[in-house]
Design a protein around this motif. Sequence first.
Motif, PDB file in Angstrom:
ATOM      1  N   ILE A 121       0.774 -10.790   9.041  1.00  0.00           N
ATOM      2  CA  ILE A 121       0.345 -10.434   7.699  1.00  0.00           C
ATOM      3  C   ILE A 121       1.654 -10.261   6.802  1.00  0.00           C
ATOM      4  O   ILE A 121       1.613 -10.784   5.591  1.00  0.00           O
ATOM      5  N   GLU A 122       2.583  -9.631   7.451  1.00  0.00           N
ATOM      6  CA  GLU A 122       3.954  -9.669   6.633  1.00  0.00           C
ATOM      7  C   GLU A 122       4.488 -11.023   6.427  1.00  0.00           C
ATOM      8  O   GLU A 122       4.803 -11.109   5.239  1.00  0.00           O
TER       9      GLU A 122
ATOM     10  N   ALA B 202      -6.987 -21.835  10.425  1.00  0.00           N
ATOM     11  CA  ALA B 202      -5.961 -21.771  11.548  1.00  0.00           C
ATOM     12  C   ALA B 202      -5.300 -20.327  11.494  1.00  0.00           C
ATOM     13  O   ALA B 202      -5.324 -19.506  12.495  1.00  0.00           O
ATOM     14  N   GLN B 203      -4.965 -19.947  10.160  1.00  0.00           N
ATOM     15  CA  GLN B 203      -4.188 -18.488  10.307  1.00  0.00           C
ATOM     16  C   GLN B 203      -5.350 -17.435  10.535  1.00  0.00           C
ATOM     17  O   GLN B 203      -5.277 -16.345  11.029  1.00  0.00           O
TER      18      GLN B 203
ATOM     19  N   LEU C 123      -5.196 -14.630  13.197  1.00  0.00           N
ATOM     20  CA  LEU C 123      -4.897 -13.337  12.745  1.00  0.00           C
ATOM     21  C   LEU C 123      -6.293 -12.601  13.455  1.00  0.00           C
ATOM     22  O   LEU C 123      -6.075 -11.536  13.742  1.00  0.00           O
ATOM     23  N   ARG C 124      -7.462 -13.013  13.675  1.00  0.00           N
ATOM     24  CA  ARG C 124      -8.461 -12.366  14.134  1.00  0.00           C
ATOM     25  C   ARG C 124      -8.253 -12.065  15.645  1.00  0.00           C
ATOM     26  O   ARG C 124      -8.436 -11.071  15.999  1.00  0.00           O
ATOM     27  N   ASP C 125      -7.549 -13.003  16.216  1.00  0.00           N
ATOM     28  CA  ASP C 125      -7.306 -12.902  17.621  1.00  0.00           C
ATOM     29  C   ASP C 125      -6.125 -11.812  17.848  1.00  0.00           C
ATOM     30  O   ASP C 125      -6.141 -11.164  18.950  1.00  0.00           O
ATOM     31  N   LEU C 126      -5.178 -11.833  17.074  1.00  0.00           N
ATOM     32  CA  LEU C 126      -4.005 -10.872  17.006  1.00  0.00           C
ATOM     33  C   LEU C 126      -4.585  -9.333  16.798  1.00  0.00           C
ATOM     34  O   LEU C 126      -4.156  -8.589  17.255  1.00  0.00           O
TER      35      LEU C 126
ATOM     36  N   LEU D 146      -7.030 -13.261   2.462  1.00  0.00           N
ATOM     37  CA  LEU D 146      -6.621 -11.875   3.161  1.00  0.00           C
ATOM     38  C   LEU D 146      -6.429 -11.016   2.046  1.00  0.00           C
ATOM     39  O   LEU D 146      -5.518 -11.486   1.057  1.00  0.00           O
ATOM     40  N   THR D 147      -6.815  -9.889   2.125  1.00  0.00           N
ATOM     41  CA  THR D 147      -6.608  -8.909   0.848  1.00  0.00           C
ATOM     42  C   THR D 147      -5.979  -7.648   1.544  1.00  0.00           C
ATOM     43  O   THR D 147      -6.241  -7.311   2.472  1.00  0.00           O
ATOM     44  N   LYS D 148      -4.678  -7.134   0.808  1.00  0.00           N
ATOM     45  CA  LYS D 148      -4.219  -6.018   1.070  1.00  0.00           C
ATOM     46  C   LYS D 148      -4.540  -4.850   0.450  1.00  0.00           C
ATOM     47  O   LYS D 148      -4.319  -4.988  -0.875  1.00  0.00           O
ATOM     48  N   LEU D 149      -5.079  -3.572   0.689  1.00  0.00           N
ATOM     49  CA  LEU D 149      -5.345  -2.549   0.040  1.00  0.00           C
ATOM     50  C   LEU D 149      -4.301  -1.522   0.516  1.00  0.00           C
ATOM     51  O   LEU D 149      -4.012  -1.412   1.508  1.00  0.00           O
TER      52      LEU D 149
END
Length: 93
Positions: A7-8, A28-29, A33-36, A78-81
């Motif tokens: 994410i970073e 792919a990302q 990301l879901r796997d991680l 991907l949204t960061k809150l």
Amino acid sequence: MTAHELIESIFSRPQQKMPGNVRRITPAQLGYLRDLIGQDEEGGAVTGGAGGSLVWKPRGRHKYILTEDPTGGEKHTLTKLTTLDASGTGKLF
């Protein structure tokens, strides 16, 4: 690599015509990301959101929404809150 590191790295690169807290990600990302997130010690902090999105709420001030492109295309986001909870030092008043 951890979910937080991915994410970073995604947010380290600005994207034109996108708000500062939103990034378009590839299929792919999204899958990686879901796997991680599933492997993360806080992977259980995932809930379903509106429209089939996933909301990940790890400890800390940032929460994330992963949204698949509903048209089946490649416009996943991907949204960061950021939470605005008072710090642990006490209340403002």
